[in-house]
Design an enzyme around this catalytic site. Sequence first.
Site, PDB file in Angstrom:
ATOM      1  N   ASP A  12       0.794  -1.159   0.094  1.00  0.00           N
ATOM      2  CA  ASP A  12       0.009  -0.019   0.215  1.00  0.00           C
ATOM      3  C   ASP A  12       0.862   1.264  -0.084  1.00  0.00           C
ATOM      4  O   ASP A  12       1.965   1.208   0.298  1.00  0.00           O
ATOM      5  CB  ASP A  12      -0.911  -0.062   1.200  1.00  0.00           C
ATOM      6  N   ASP A  14      -0.428   5.330   0.810  1.00  0.00           N
ATOM      7  CA  ASP A  14      -0.806   6.262   1.673  1.00  0.00           C
ATOM      8  C   ASP A  14      -0.848   5.649   2.991  1.00  0.00           C
ATOM      9  O   ASP A  14      -1.590   4.739   3.408  1.00  0.00           O
ATOM     10  CB  ASP A  14      -1.850   6.707   1.149  1.00  0.00           C
ATOM     11  N   ASP A 208      -1.495  -0.268   5.984  1.00  0.00           N
ATOM     12  CA  ASP A 208      -1.752   0.303   7.115  1.00  0.00           C
ATOM     13  C   ASP A 208      -3.168   0.121   7.687  1.00  0.00           C
ATOM     14  O   ASP A 208      -3.617   0.402   8.761  1.00  0.00           O
ATOM     15  CB  ASP A 208      -1.370   1.758   7.277  1.00  0.00           C
TER      16      ASP A 208
HETATM   17 MG    MG Z   1      -3.002   2.956   3.430  1.00  0.00          MG
END
Ligand code: MG
Length: 266
Positions: A12, A14, A208
């Site tokens: 991932d 961001d 995240d």
């Molecule tokens: Mg993310």
Amino acid sequence: MNERAMKGLLIDLDGTLYHGTTMIDGADRLIHYLRNESIPYRFVTNNSASSPEEVANRLEAMGIPATSEDVCTSAQATAQYVAGLQPKASVYVIGESGLHEAIQDAGLRITDQFPDFVVQGIDRNLSYERIAQAVRYIREGATYILTNPDLLLPSTNGLIPGAGSIGAMLKAASGKEPVLIGKPSSILMDYSLTQLGVPNQDTWVVGDNIATDIAAGIAADCGTLLVLTGLTTAANYSSYSEAARCKPDLICESLEALIQTVSNHR
Ligand SMILES: [Mg+2]
């Protein structure tokens, strides 16, 4: 504990490698490590607005090594999915340049009249007229495809409505559920796995966000590794995990810990 090997990573962006325009500590070292060790990886993003080149340029500007071939966007996965269902299909597009480009690159035809598909992503210049037309086509039988379900996304002015929020309006008005492409759907992951060239049982999804990254990794039957570099923290982990009704196989507090974990799972 998941003991499968780490032969490929779907990472991932961001909250995992950067915040805003700032690289998260260790992101550059992680990519250098993967390159030096010849471990295949792809950056997997729900973003449908930008082209892979634009995403790669933003990463490079922050100091994270990247090429357009490293990037898998929900726009590309959407276009490939539609082309797989119906080659050369006609598509009504609500979206930005990244989505238009991906649809054209996949050999699909963009039209404003009587489309086979309505493909919708984020469009920050959206008009009521475009929405009304999309609703009409979906009600008349066009297949509705949503690039990604994100309700909100970060901007320099704080959180702004994402593709999922526009989608909520289309769903309410059309009474139809879209086919969902981006995380937590496995469709973006399956597209990314094909680009990666590593079987899912040897691939790990790193991110995240439990509800999107980890859920998508589980849906694609990959290993799942949560990094506590963004949305999820040690303090909110239990509540987020409960809300998402899933858990990662492994958790790393930092990107340095992630590098160590990958080297331990070779
Ligand atoms: Mg993310």
